[in-house]
Design an enzyme around this catalytic site. Structure first.
Site, PDB file in Angstrom:
ATOM      1  N   LYS A  95       0.837  -1.200   0.000  1.00  0.00           N
ATOM      2  CA  LYS A  95       0.000   0.000   0.000  1.00  0.00           C
ATOM      3  C   LYS A  95       0.875   1.254   0.000  1.00  0.00           C
ATOM      4  O   LYS A  95       1.520   1.561   0.993  1.00  0.00           O
ATOM      5  CB  LYS A  95      -0.904   0.045   1.227  1.00  0.00           C
ATOM      6  CG  LYS A  95      -1.997   1.086   1.070  1.00  0.00           C
ATOM      7  CD  LYS A  95      -2.528   1.629   2.377  1.00  0.00           C
ATOM      8  CE  LYS A  95      -1.839   2.881   2.830  1.00  0.00           C
ATOM      9  NZ  LYS A  95      -1.992   4.065   1.984  1.00  0.00           N
ATOM     10  N   GLU A 120      -1.330   7.398   0.065  1.00  0.00           N
ATOM     11  CA  GLU A 120      -2.393   7.906  -0.814  1.00  0.00           C
ATOM     12  C   GLU A 120      -1.943   9.178  -1.542  1.00  0.00           C
ATOM     13  O   GLU A 120      -2.523   9.557  -2.545  1.00  0.00           O
ATOM     14  CB  GLU A 120      -3.666   8.165  -0.008  1.00  0.00           C
ATOM     15  CG  GLU A 120      -3.470   9.174   1.091  1.00  0.00           C
ATOM     16  CD  GLU A 120      -4.654   9.280   2.040  1.00  0.00           C
ATOM     17  OE1 GLU A 120      -5.692   8.690   1.755  1.00  0.00           O
ATOM     18  OE2 GLU A 120      -4.515   9.972   3.059  1.00  0.00           O
ATOM     19  N   GLY A 162       7.252   4.874   8.110  1.00  0.00           N
ATOM     20  CA  GLY A 162       6.453   6.088   8.273  1.00  0.00           C
ATOM     21  C   GLY A 162       6.652   6.674   9.661  1.00  0.00           C
ATOM     22  O   GLY A 162       7.677   6.439  10.307  1.00  0.00           O
ATOM     23  N   GLY A 163       5.668   7.423  10.104  1.00  0.00           N
ATOM     24  CA  GLY A 163       5.778   8.126  11.376  1.00  0.00           C
ATOM     25  C   GLY A 163       5.669   7.191  12.579  1.00  0.00           C
ATOM     26  O   GLY A 163       5.045   6.129  12.505  1.00  0.00           O
ATOM     27  N   THR A 191       1.994   6.447  13.758  1.00  0.00           N
ATOM     28  CA  THR A 191       1.311   5.442  12.934  1.00  0.00           C
ATOM     29  C   THR A 191       1.921   4.065  13.168  1.00  0.00           C
ATOM     30  O   THR A 191       1.207   3.052  13.199  1.00  0.00           O
ATOM     31  CB  THR A 191       1.385   5.829  11.442  1.00  0.00           C
ATOM     32  OG1 THR A 191       0.890   7.158  11.302  1.00  0.00           O
ATOM     33  CG2 THR A 191       0.563   4.906  10.574  1.00  0.00           C
ATOM     34  N   GLY A 192       3.237   4.021  13.355  1.00  0.00           N
ATOM     35  CA  GLY A 192       3.912   2.749  13.630  1.00  0.00           C
ATOM     36  C   GLY A 192       3.345   2.069  14.866  1.00  0.00           C
ATOM     37  O   GLY A 192       3.129   0.850  14.908  1.00  0.00           O
ATOM     38  N   GLU A 232      10.030   0.900  10.399  1.00  0.00           N
ATOM     39  CA  GLU A 232      11.116   1.854  10.165  1.00  0.00           C
ATOM     40  C   GLU A 232      10.495   3.230  10.359  1.00  0.00           C
ATOM     41  O   GLU A 232       9.686   3.672   9.540  1.00  0.00           O
ATOM     42  CB  GLU A 232      11.673   1.661   8.759  1.00  0.00           C
ATOM     43  CG  GLU A 232      13.071   2.206   8.609  1.00  0.00           C
ATOM     44  CD  GLU A 232      13.074   3.655   8.204  1.00  0.00           C
ATOM     45  OE1 GLU A 232      13.043   4.516   9.117  1.00  0.00           O
ATOM     46  OE2 GLU A 232      13.084   3.928   7.009  1.00  0.00           O
ATOM     47  N   CYS A 287      13.691  10.279   6.987  1.00  0.00           N
ATOM     48  CA  CYS A 287      13.661   9.748   8.352  1.00  0.00           C
ATOM     49  C   CYS A 287      15.013   9.905   9.049  1.00  0.00           C
ATOM     50  O   CYS A 287      15.075  10.143  10.242  1.00  0.00           O
ATOM     51  CB  CYS A 287      13.227   8.286   8.344  1.00  0.00           C
ATOM     52  SG  CYS A 287      14.192   7.285   7.215  1.00  0.00           S
ATOM     53  N   GLU A 314      10.408  15.230  15.896  1.00  0.00           N
ATOM     54  CA  GLU A 314      10.693  15.161  14.465  1.00  0.00           C
ATOM     55  C   GLU A 314       9.817  16.173  13.731  1.00  0.00           C
ATOM     56  O   GLU A 314       8.594  16.141  13.838  1.00  0.00           O
ATOM     57  CB  GLU A 314      10.395  13.750  13.946  1.00  0.00           C
ATOM     58  CG  GLU A 314      10.759  13.588  12.494  1.00  0.00           C
ATOM     59  CD  GLU A 314      10.514  12.178  11.969  1.00  0.00           C
ATOM     60  OE1 GLU A 314       9.415  11.648  12.191  1.00  0.00           O
ATOM     61  OE2 GLU A 314      11.422  11.622  11.338  1.00  0.00           O
TER      62      GLU A 314
HETATM   63  P1  NDP Z   1       2.224   8.175   8.203  1.00  0.00           P
HETATM   64  O1  NDP Z   1       3.208   7.422   8.989  1.00  0.00           O
HETATM   65  O2  NDP Z   1       0.867   8.339   8.769  1.00  0.00           O
HETATM   66  O3  NDP Z   1       2.068   7.496   6.738  1.00  0.00           O
HETATM   67  C1  NDP Z   1       2.906   6.490   6.218  1.00  0.00           C
HETATM   68  C2  NDP Z   1       2.058   5.386   5.611  1.00  0.00           C
HETATM   69  O4  NDP Z   1       1.210   4.817   6.608  1.00  0.00           O
HETATM   70  C3  NDP Z   1       1.140   5.862   4.501  1.00  0.00           C
HETATM   71  O5  NDP Z   1       1.046   4.868   3.499  1.00  0.00           O
HETATM   72  C4  NDP Z   1      -0.170   6.013   5.217  1.00  0.00           C
HETATM   73  O6  NDP Z   1      -1.262   5.919   4.350  1.00  0.00           O
HETATM   74  C5  NDP Z   1      -0.137   4.828   6.149  1.00  0.00           C
HETATM   75  N1  NDP Z   1      -1.039   4.920   7.295  1.00  0.00           N
HETATM   76  C6  NDP Z   1      -1.519   6.016   7.924  1.00  0.00           C
HETATM   77  N2  NDP Z   1      -2.316   5.677   8.956  1.00  0.00           N
HETATM   78  C7  NDP Z   1      -2.361   4.324   8.980  1.00  0.00           C
HETATM   79  C8  NDP Z   1      -3.019   3.359   9.807  1.00  0.00           C
HETATM   80  N3  NDP Z   1      -3.792   3.706  10.830  1.00  0.00           N
HETATM   81  N4  NDP Z   1      -2.835   2.052   9.542  1.00  0.00           N
HETATM   82  C9  NDP Z   1      -2.056   1.663   8.539  1.00  0.00           C
HETATM   83  N5  NDP Z   1      -1.412   2.516   7.712  1.00  0.00           N
HETATM   84  C10 NDP Z   1      -1.551   3.842   7.933  1.00  0.00           C
HETATM   85  O7  NDP Z   1       2.867   9.537   7.823  1.00  0.00           O
HETATM   86  P2  NDP Z   1       2.202  10.965   7.572  1.00  0.00           P
HETATM   87  O8  NDP Z   1       2.160  11.176   6.123  1.00  0.00           O
HETATM   88  O9  NDP Z   1       0.919  11.164   8.283  1.00  0.00           O
HETATM   89  O10 NDP Z   1       3.302  11.866   8.259  1.00  0.00           O
HETATM   90  C11 NDP Z   1       3.290  12.058   9.660  1.00  0.00           C
HETATM   91  C12 NDP Z   1       4.690  12.130  10.197  1.00  0.00           C
HETATM   92  O11 NDP Z   1       5.324  10.877  10.053  1.00  0.00           O
HETATM   93  C13 NDP Z   1       5.602  13.081   9.430  1.00  0.00           C
HETATM   94  O12 NDP Z   1       5.432  14.386   9.865  1.00  0.00           O
HETATM   95  C14 NDP Z   1       6.939  12.522   9.754  1.00  0.00           C
HETATM   96  O13 NDP Z   1       7.339  13.005  10.998  1.00  0.00           O
HETATM   97  C15 NDP Z   1       6.709  11.032   9.826  1.00  0.00           C
HETATM   98  N6  NDP Z   1       7.078  10.303   8.601  1.00  0.00           N
HETATM   99  C16 NDP Z   1       8.181   9.539   8.644  1.00  0.00           C
HETATM  100  C17 NDP Z   1       8.583   8.866   7.519  1.00  0.00           C
HETATM  101  C18 NDP Z   1       9.813   8.032   7.535  1.00  0.00           C
HETATM  102  O14 NDP Z   1      10.391   7.784   6.472  1.00  0.00           O
HETATM  103  N7  NDP Z   1      10.249   7.538   8.665  1.00  0.00           N
HETATM  104  C19 NDP Z   1       7.871   8.961   6.251  1.00  0.00           C
HETATM  105  C20 NDP Z   1       6.658   9.757   6.329  1.00  0.00           C
HETATM  106  C21 NDP Z   1       6.312  10.398   7.475  1.00  0.00           C
HETATM  107  P3  NDP Z   1      -1.894   7.224   3.644  1.00  0.00           P
HETATM  108  O15 NDP Z   1      -0.804   8.192   3.379  1.00  0.00           O
HETATM  109  O16 NDP Z   1      -2.417   6.623   2.408  1.00  0.00           O
HETATM  110  O17 NDP Z   1      -2.929   7.719   4.578  1.00  0.00           O
END
Ligand code: NDP
Length: 508
Positions: free
Chosen positions: A192, A195, A245-246, A249-250, A267, A301, A402
């Site tokens: 996935k 979006e 991701g964040g 969310t992790g 990660e 990250c 962050e």
């Molecule tokens: P998220 O961690 O929310 O998004 C990363 C992925 O997780 C996207 O595919 C997102 O889907 C998906 N996701 C979101 N919510 C859920 C859920 N409840 N269950 C399963 N999957 C989910 O990042 P954000 O874009 O909201 O950014 C928030 C913060 O995260 C940033 O400000 C930054 O600090 C950090 N971040 C860190 C990253 C890294 O590389 N370590 C990368 C991106 C963000 P969708 O986008 O489709 O909603």
């Protein structure tokens, strides 16, 4: 050179579409969402609609998971030899190279980052598939000399159905980091994308189909994270979830994965220290201080978001870093002069800006940047200028949290012990660097950093061959290298009795 509509249409030409919407790749076909839902993608450089894509819902991801389950349990993939899996991965890498220009421009259209960065990402993605293609056929087991007449050994086997959730900052590269090791090890994948940035993953799906992976070995499902991503993490038909991701969310994903105790790799974020001693090579330290935080507009990250400088060097170093930060050319990623692109979305831009406001409130000195790009481009796109805070305190939120944007905070230290104490003083532990010409000091300091990815006299180089992941709240597990491969395998112990007689443990 701004993106023209003609260019945009050209870039979308190879994405399967219906009724003007790009389709997701589920159950062996490019398809609309089951409820017909769509989402508009916004070009971060100009606020225009760059594409419309299918917006999947729970039913769509459920269909993908069932297809994946069937493909793993009963499909031909399970008996496909490693050499055949490797050949498919090598072919996919070649296809990525073949479409290098198209993929990099498509990524720039969707994510906004400069073409020179997306070109780098596309090459890296191809090489990631190549690395794991090679690894698929290499030895993976161990044998043991046990105190019994037994031939005892382990084999590594695929985990099964892997749900993979990736972010928007390196869309194609993160797809490669997830798919390549999983497929090399014989798993099936439901991926996935964010979006916000699904376009290069969808183009990758067409290449995956072209090279001939069996049905449902890879599916790309679109939709909102809290709907589609959440269901992937919850489903009892999924054996492993891998997420980048964040941290917030992790945590949600880890909780969702407890139902069937699926394997989890995370990660997550960071607030990584870049420690510069007074004896460092000055120009190199300045250069990497900039690269560490302003590459990909700080949306990385492992960004070196805390510059921790020895007191005696502070004024000279910071003055130079500020001078050069002011010269960074911010703009549209399609403009060949651009060195730093936009922030991914208006919402994220506002989040970054709220941290700039917070830094001022907390009493740090805004030494550089802080505002938006001036002019029409700045009004339409989501541009934040390279920003530097000095006179910070370690308890400030801008030092601890962050920001995920082009915002650098500067801290100072008097001696080595204080440098290490400051470097380790956050909940994160993803990355970190030390700049010094004293080789013993460099090694001493690096060994004391509580972080998974570290550098001496450089910042950011990332290799497919070496493990990637964090200590503390920066994640669980490792990607890349042999560690990344192992994280997509189960370890099976096999004992072969070499003396086939009854044990005689119980009486007749
Ligand atoms: P998220 O961690 O929310 O998004 C990363 C992925 O997780 C996207 O595919 C997102 O889907 C998906 N996701 C979101 N919510 C859920 C859920 N409840 N269950 C399963 N999957 C989910 O990042 P954000 O874009 O909201 O950014 C928030 C913060 O995260 C940033 O400000 C930054 O600090 C950090 N971040 C860190 C990253 C890294 O590389 N370590 C990368 C991106 C963000 P969708 O986008 O489709 O909603």
């Amino acid at each position: 050179m701004a993106t023209t509509i003609a260019q945009k249409e050209d870039l979308l030409r190879n994405l399967p579409q219906s009724g003007g919407a790009c389709l997701m790749y589920v159950d062996g076909a490019f398809t609309l969402a089951s409820d017909g839902g769509t989402r508009k993608l916004i070009n971060p450089a100009n606020g225009e609609v760059s594409a419309v894509v299918a917006e999947g819902v729970k039913e769509d991801v459920e269909r993908a998971i069932r297809g994946a389950r069937e493909a793993f349990d009963n499909g031909p993939w399970g008996s496909t030899p490693a050499l055949e899996r490797a050949k498919l991965l090598f072919k996919l890498a070649d296809k990525i190279d073949e479409h290098f220009t198209e993929l990099s421009r498509l990524e720039t259209l969707n994510n906004g980052k400069p073409v020179r960065e997306t070109e780098y990402d596309v090459t890296d993605a191809a090489n990631c598939f190549r690395y794991y293609a090679g690894l698929a056929t290499k030895p993976h087991g161990q044998t043991f000399d046990v105190p019994a007449p037994s031939q005892t050994f382990v084999v590594r086997e695929p985990i099964g159905v892997c749900g993979q959730i990736i972010p928007w900052n390196y869309p194609l590269l993160m797809a490669a980091w997830k798919l390549a090791p999983a497929l090399a090890a014989g798993n099936v994948c439901v991926l996935k994308p964010s979006e916000l940035t699904p376009l290069t993953a969808l183009r990758l799906a067409t290449l995956i189909e072209e090279v001939g992976f069996p049905k449902n070995v890879v599916q790309i499902v679109l939709g909102a994270g809290p709907v589609v991503g959440q269901h992937l993490a919850e489903s009892h038909l999924v054996d492993k979830i891998a997420f980048t991701g964040g941290t917030k969310t992790g945590r949600t994903i880890m909780q969702a994965a407890t139902g069937n105790l699926k394997k989890v790799t995370l990660e997550l974020g960071g607030k990584s220290p870049n420690v510069v001693f007074a004896d460092a090579d000055f120009d190199t330290a300045v250069d990497y201080a900039l690269f560490g935080i302003f590459a990909n507009a700080g949306q990385v990250c492992s960004a070196g978001s805390r510059l921790i400088v020895e007191e005696s060097l502070h004024d000279k170093l910071v003055a130079k870093v500020i001078e050069r930060a002011r010269n960074i050319r911010v703009g549209d990623g399609f403009d060949p002069n651009t060195e730093m692109g936009p922030i991914i979305s208006r919402a994220h831009q506002e989040k970054v800006e709220s941290y700039v406001a917070l830094g001022k409130q907390e009493g740090a000195t805004l030494a550089c940047g802080g505002g938006r790009l001036a002019g029409e481009l700045g009004e339409k796109g989501n541009f934040v200028m390279p920003t530097i805070f000095t006179n910070t305190r370690r308890d400030m939120r801008i030092v601890q949290e962050e920001i995920f944007g082009p915002v650098l905070v500067v801290q100072t230290f008097k001696d080595e012990a204080e440098a290490i104490a400051l470097a380790n003083d956050t909940v994160y532990g993803l990355a970190g660097a030390v700049f010094t010409t004293d080789i013993a000091k460099a090694h001493r300091c690096i060994r004391k950093l509580r972080a998974g990815i570290t550098w001496i006299n450089t910042y950011h180089p990332t290799y497919n061959e070496a493990p990637w992941g964090g200590y503390k709240q920066s994640g669980i597990g490792r990607e890349l290298g042999t560690y990344g491969y192992d994280s997509y395998t189960e370890v099976k112990q096999i004992n072969v009795n070499l003396d086939v007689v009854p044990s005689g443990w119980f009486s007749e």
